[in-house]
Design an enzyme around this catalytic site. Structure first.
Site, mmCIF file in Angstrom:
data_model
loop_
_atom_site.group_PDB
_atom_site.id
_atom_site.type_symbol
_atom_site.label_atom_id
_atom_site.label_comp_id
_atom_site.label_asym_id
_atom_site.label_seq_id
_atom_site.Cartn_x
_atom_site.Cartn_y
_atom_site.Cartn_z
ATOM 1 N N CYS B 13 6.390 1.722 -5.624
ATOM 2 C CA CYS B 13 6.506 1.164 -6.965
ATOM 3 C C CYS B 13 5.579 -0.046 -7.061
ATOM 4 O O CYS B 13 5.045 -0.505 -6.058
ATOM 5 C CB CYS B 13 7.944 0.754 -7.261
ATOM 6 S SG CYS B 13 8.610 -0.365 -6.028
ATOM 7 N N CYS B 16 6.294 -2.968 -4.816
ATOM 8 C CA CYS B 16 6.067 -2.718 -3.393
ATOM 9 C C CYS B 16 4.592 -2.918 -3.056
ATOM 10 O O CYS B 16 4.246 -3.486 -2.017
ATOM 11 C CB CYS B 16 6.491 -1.295 -3.027
ATOM 12 S SG CYS B 16 8.086 -0.839 -3.699
#
Lengths: 349, 83
Positions: B13, B16
């Site tokens: 994501c 991240c």
């Protein structure tokens, strides 16, 4: 995030910066009311009776208004939510059976900060720690469905009655859907590795031990992340709204998807599945369609379907759920949303 | 000085990716000797008892989860683990 490092650390100075930001926000919101009148009709001497001019005016005014509302609501809510975490929610849900557990999970789903990109680790974390699958699903359904940012926007755009109905019915869907899923003995449809996952070490709770400055940092980071992610939806939603506002006769929508058309609700729910956006992105469009005379039940059903049933999230969940369980999840949730749509259409004139 | 074993937990994501970049930048800036690995496998991520991504693991200990710490915080975390 580097902007946050420049904030003062003392509470007094931080409060001063906060008060300054609030004053700026209020000023911008207030100026927006007449700025565009002044620019377009005063400075540029455009004809306010011209439909194109009026459409552009509606767009710029509404766009700035929604942007300001979003930034304000997201900041406040993210700041408050930084005191809550999925880890804390799991601790609260531990040992709860279905029934009470579903109610609690749905309620916690609303207030726990949660990104659908974390749906899989959260699912594993819950189930591996012994929370029943049905209870876990109540949490996962409520979390996107009853969204605080949507609550804030609905309150300012639609008033408290519709907001209350939205919250209550969203919670009801999450509770009942999770409870029904629990009745199917869903554990057999969860991938084996979930139960075999050993949790190492103490879970660290991201909501604890943060300074106010760090929470402010999280909140402002979230504002910029969501605005960057959502603005294209807002341009499309508010743009369509502006066009509808100026050009499409009310009778067009009411004749296509009015209350008399019983297929409208299931149809918009189906339409919502491939579309994916958060509630913040879809609400401006909902507002303009409401202004164009579409019934609120149909519109809320559409919004709920867009946020709660999305292909990307289903694809993520496929890693941990077998197709049977995914099917039941979609079926039960969609049925709930459709019923809520009919209910709203029936009780709101 | 032992090599720091750093793992960034996250399936990919936006946050991240941000954390992965910020961690690499912090390591480079401090001139630390470290191996950085991005863990994307859900079973592995969950086994660290993490429920919200992204997570940062240094020498087997989760030091942050559910948010992207600011660059100065990451540096502090790295220096604390180094000591």
């Amino acid at each position: 995030m580097s902007l946050v490092d420049t904030l003062p650390s003392s509470k007094g100075k931080l409060a001063l910066v906060g008060a300054g930001a609030l004053a700026l926000w209020g000023l911008a919101y207030w100026v927006n009311e007449w700025l565009w009148d002044w620019v377009m009709y005063g400075v540029l001497k455009l004809d306010s009776a011209n439909r194109v001019v009026e459409t552009v005016h509606f767009f710029v005014y509404d766009f700035l208004k929604i942007m300001l509302l979003l930034a304000g609501i997201i900041f406040v809510i993210t700041f408050l939510r930084s005191y809550m975490s999925v880890e804390r929610t799991r601790a609260l849900l531990g040992g709860k059976r279905s029934g009470v557990g579903n109610v609690l999970a749905a309620g916690l789903g609303v207030i726990t900060p949660f990104c659908s990109c974390s749906a899989v680790p959260a699912f594993i974390g819950f189930v591996a720690a012994g929370v029943p699958v049905g209870v876990t699903m109540s949490f996962l359904i409520a979390s996107p469905l009853v969204n605080e940012i949507a609550i804030g926007l609905l309150l300012t755009l639609f008033g408290w009655q519709i907001t209350l109905l939205y919250v209550v019915s969203g919670l009801a869907i999450a509770i009942v859907a999770g409870w029904v899923i629990g009745k199917f003995k869903p554990e057999r449809w969860v991938e084996k590795f979930v139960f075999e996952t050993k949790l190492h070490g103490e879970a660290i709770d991201p909501s604890r031990g943060l300074t106010i400055k760090q929470r402010v940092g999280i909140a402002s980071g979230e504002v910029s992340t969501i605005i960057r992610k959502t603005w294209p939806y807002l341009v499309v939603g508010i743009g369509l709204g502006a066009i509808i506002h100026g050009w499409v006769p009310e009778s067009f929508f009411t004749s296509v998807a009015g209350k008399d058309n019983l297929f409208a609700v299931p149809l918009v729910v189906l339409l919502g599945v491939p579309l994916y956006s958060n509630a913040a992105g879809i609400l401006p469009l909902v507002e303009s369609l409401y202004g164009a005379g579409l019934p609120i039940g149909t519109l809320l059903a559409f919004m709920m379907s867009v946020v709660a049933l999305s292909l990307p999230e289903l694809i993520l969940l496929k890693r941990v759920l077998k197709p049977q369980l995914l099917g039941i999840f979609v079926g039960v949730t969609a049925t709930g949303i459709i019923l809520v749509g009919y209910l709203f259409n029936a009780i709101i004139p | 000085m032992a090599t720091l074993d750093i793992k960034v937990l996250g399936p990919g994501c936006r946050n991240c990716v941000t954390l992965d970049k910020a961690t690499r930048a912090a390591v480079a800036e401090l001139g630390l000797d470290a191996s950085i690995e991005k863990v994307e496998d859900y079973a592995q991520i969950a086994s660290y008892n993490i429920m919200s991504t992204p997570g940062l693991v240094i020498d087997g200990t989760v030091v942050s989860s559910g948010r992207v710490p600011s660059p100065s915080e990451i540096k502090d975390l790295l220096l604390a683990a180094q000591a």
